[in-house]
Design an enzyme around this catalytic site. Structure first.
Site, mmCIF file in Angstrom:
data_model
loop_
_atom_site.group_PDB
_atom_site.id
_atom_site.type_symbol
_atom_site.label_atom_id
_atom_site.label_comp_id
_atom_site.label_asym_id
_atom_site.label_seq_id
_atom_site.Cartn_x
_atom_site.Cartn_y
_atom_site.Cartn_z
ATOM 1 N N TYR A 138 1.282 -35.068 -27.726
ATOM 2 C CA TYR A 138 2.308 -35.790 -26.966
ATOM 3 C C TYR A 138 2.103 -37.307 -26.993
ATOM 4 O O TYR A 138 3.011 -38.059 -26.655
ATOM 5 C CB TYR A 138 2.341 -35.305 -25.515
ATOM 6 C CG TYR A 138 2.783 -33.874 -25.331
ATOM 7 C CD1 TYR A 138 3.351 -33.152 -26.373
ATOM 8 C CD2 TYR A 138 2.625 -33.233 -24.116
ATOM 9 C CE1 TYR A 138 3.748 -31.838 -26.200
ATOM 10 C CE2 TYR A 138 3.022 -31.927 -23.935
ATOM 11 C CZ TYR A 138 3.579 -31.227 -24.978
ATOM 12 O OH TYR A 138 3.974 -29.917 -24.808
ATOM 13 N N LYS A 187 -7.077 -23.873 -31.580
ATOM 14 C CA LYS A 187 -6.725 -23.251 -32.865
ATOM 15 C C LYS A 187 -7.689 -23.768 -33.916
ATOM 16 O O LYS A 187 -7.312 -24.374 -34.926
ATOM 17 C CB LYS A 187 -5.268 -23.566 -33.237
ATOM 18 C CG LYS A 187 -4.254 -22.755 -32.466
ATOM 19 C CD LYS A 187 -4.282 -21.269 -32.829
ATOM 20 C CE LYS A 187 -3.708 -21.032 -34.214
ATOM 21 N NZ LYS A 187 -3.707 -19.579 -34.558
ATOM 22 N N ASP A 243 -2.832 -18.432 -29.637
ATOM 23 C CA ASP A 243 -1.874 -17.340 -29.781
ATOM 24 C C ASP A 243 -2.414 -16.053 -29.183
ATOM 25 O O ASP A 243 -1.679 -15.290 -28.543
ATOM 26 C CB ASP A 243 -1.474 -17.152 -31.248
ATOM 27 C CG ASP A 243 -2.665 -17.154 -32.202
ATOM 28 O OD1 ASP A 243 -3.794 -17.436 -31.768
ATOM 29 O OD2 ASP A 243 -2.452 -16.864 -33.401
ATOM 30 N N ASP A 270 0.420 -26.762 -21.882
ATOM 31 C CA ASP A 270 1.811 -26.799 -21.458
ATOM 32 C C ASP A 270 2.457 -25.426 -21.633
ATOM 33 O O ASP A 270 3.090 -24.874 -20.720
ATOM 34 C CB ASP A 270 2.550 -27.854 -22.279
ATOM 35 C CG ASP A 270 3.919 -28.209 -21.726
ATOM 36 O OD1 ASP A 270 4.317 -27.634 -20.695
ATOM 37 O OD2 ASP A 270 4.588 -29.057 -22.321
ATOM 38 N N ASP A 276 3.192 -22.280 -18.473
ATOM 39 C CA ASP A 276 4.513 -21.740 -18.176
ATOM 40 C C ASP A 276 4.544 -20.226 -18.355
ATOM 41 O O ASP A 276 5.223 -19.509 -17.606
ATOM 42 C CB ASP A 276 5.568 -22.393 -19.068
ATOM 43 C CG ASP A 276 6.096 -23.699 -18.480
ATOM 44 O OD1 ASP A 276 5.417 -24.235 -17.586
ATOM 45 O OD2 ASP A 276 7.160 -24.167 -18.905
#
Length: 370
Positions: free
Chosen positions: A143, A194, A227, A251, A255
């Site tokens: 970001y 990752k 994942d 993020d 959620d």
């Protein structure tokens, strides 16, 4: 009574002003019933600031935020501002505050309250008793990384560029926050990356492991690919206690964890800076539900996440654990009594609007404080 706790309130856009009004009622209640008073200032951020000041977060607002003991934030954005250039979008308001105040550690609890077990998207036996904390790094990663932008190549085709960048120091400081939290809970931390396909992920895994070995040998650290973590959250969420992740993965996963609890309208968050020599730190508290422009102005938004964000503010910025728990208990008792906003409706419950839910929480506070 002297007001010695300085708050900056930034309601923002959409449902932000509606749910923030209910928090202001709780603040007023505390001054009447708990012998504590706050010096409250209000400012503009996001789309509201764009309309009035031409920027999503003015220099003055940043300075007021730095001077405050804590910032209580609502939400930003909406279709009204969708056509603006990327560098003027309302969301830059919260990003600038995080950057200017050094708010690098975002704490997002995901707790399934007993009255809301049936509201979860998963089976009750899977989520009952869920109580996890996601620690998301919030001032680095993709970001904020450079280079970024959209460029047109020699062939006339456009290319979008975002860069995932983490320094060792950025990883160390947020890892310490997560390890400290884990040490105070179950002594178990899961770090997400990752590392199989990303160089920043390889560094993340290495540095988190080094911090754990050197400073927190009593905390059990495990590593998990992002994942796989998403799949595990949707199938066996209670295996987790504290989850540490970078900006992007944190993020997304927070959620997903929120969906397990039944509604984004129930979940608060805190974003913390580093403590200074006196132990004081910049901090911002906000619900994670966003501005919800489709229901703004209708008086039906759930104020619980904003009120619970204030409870987190009391706990983390002022050490007022008893008062924080009082507010959390009041919210749970209202829900146990069968009152619901539209987002958490269930069979046999009564649907109420924003102000009625706020009033019900105040009544429970009166009972608990009696």
């Amino acid at each position: 009574m002297t007001a010695n706790k300085k708050l900056l309130v930034l309601p923002g856009d959409g449902i932000g002003p509606e749910v923030m009004r209910e928090v202001r009622r709780v603040v007023d209640w505390m001054s009447r019933r708990r012998s504590v008073s706050f010096q409250v200032e209000e400012g503009l951020v996001g789309g509201a600031a764009l309309d009035a000041e031409g920027t999503p977060c003015s220099d003055e607002t940043v300075e007021r935020a730095k001077a405050a003991d804590a910032v209580l934030f609502g939400s930003v954005g909406g279709p009204k501002w969708d056509g603006l250039p990327f560098d003027r979008r309302p969301e830059l308001g919260i990003l600038r505050l995080r950057q200017e105040l050094g708010l690098f550690a975002n704490l997002r609890p995901a707790t399934v309250l007993d009255p809301l077990v049936s509201a979860s998207s998963l089976k009750p036996e899977v989520v009952r008793g869920l109580d996890l904390m996601i620690v998301r790094e919030s001032t680095g990663g993709i970001y904020f990384g450079e280079p970024r932008g959209i460029e047109t190549g020699a062939d006339g085709k456009r290319r979008g560029i975002d860069t995932e960048v983490y320094t060792e120091d950025e990883i160390v400081r947020v890892a310490r926050v997560a390890f400290e939290l884990a040490r105070g809970r179950s002594g178990k931390l899961t770090s997400i990356d990752k590392a199989n396909v990303m160089q920043s992920g390889r560094l993340w895994r290495a540095v988190v492991g080094e911090v754990g070995k050197a400073e927190f040998p009593d905390v059990q650290l495990s590593n998990m690919y992002a994942d796989n973590c998403a799949m595990q959250l949707a199938s066996n969420p209670r295996q987790f206690d504290v989850i540490l992740a970078g900006n992007l993965f944190g993020d997304l996963l927070s959620d997903l964890a929120a969906a397990l609890t039944g509604s984004l309208g129930m979940l608060p968050s805190a974003t913390l800076g580093a403590p200074d020599a006196a132990g004081r730190r910049h901090a911002l508290y906000e619900p994670i539900h966003g501005s919800a422009p489709d229901i703004a102005g209708k008086g039906i938004a759930n104020p619980c996440a904003q009120i619970l964000s204030f409870a987190m503010l009391l706990r983390w910025s002022f050490g007022m654990e008893e008062d924080a728990r009082l507010i959390e208990q009041a919210v749970e008792k209202v829900l146990a009594g069968g009152l619901r906003t539209a987002d958490i409706m269930a069979a046999g419950t009564a649907r109420v609007g924003t102000s009625v839910m706020g009033e019900a929480i105040l009544r429970e506070l009166d009972k608990l404080a009696a």
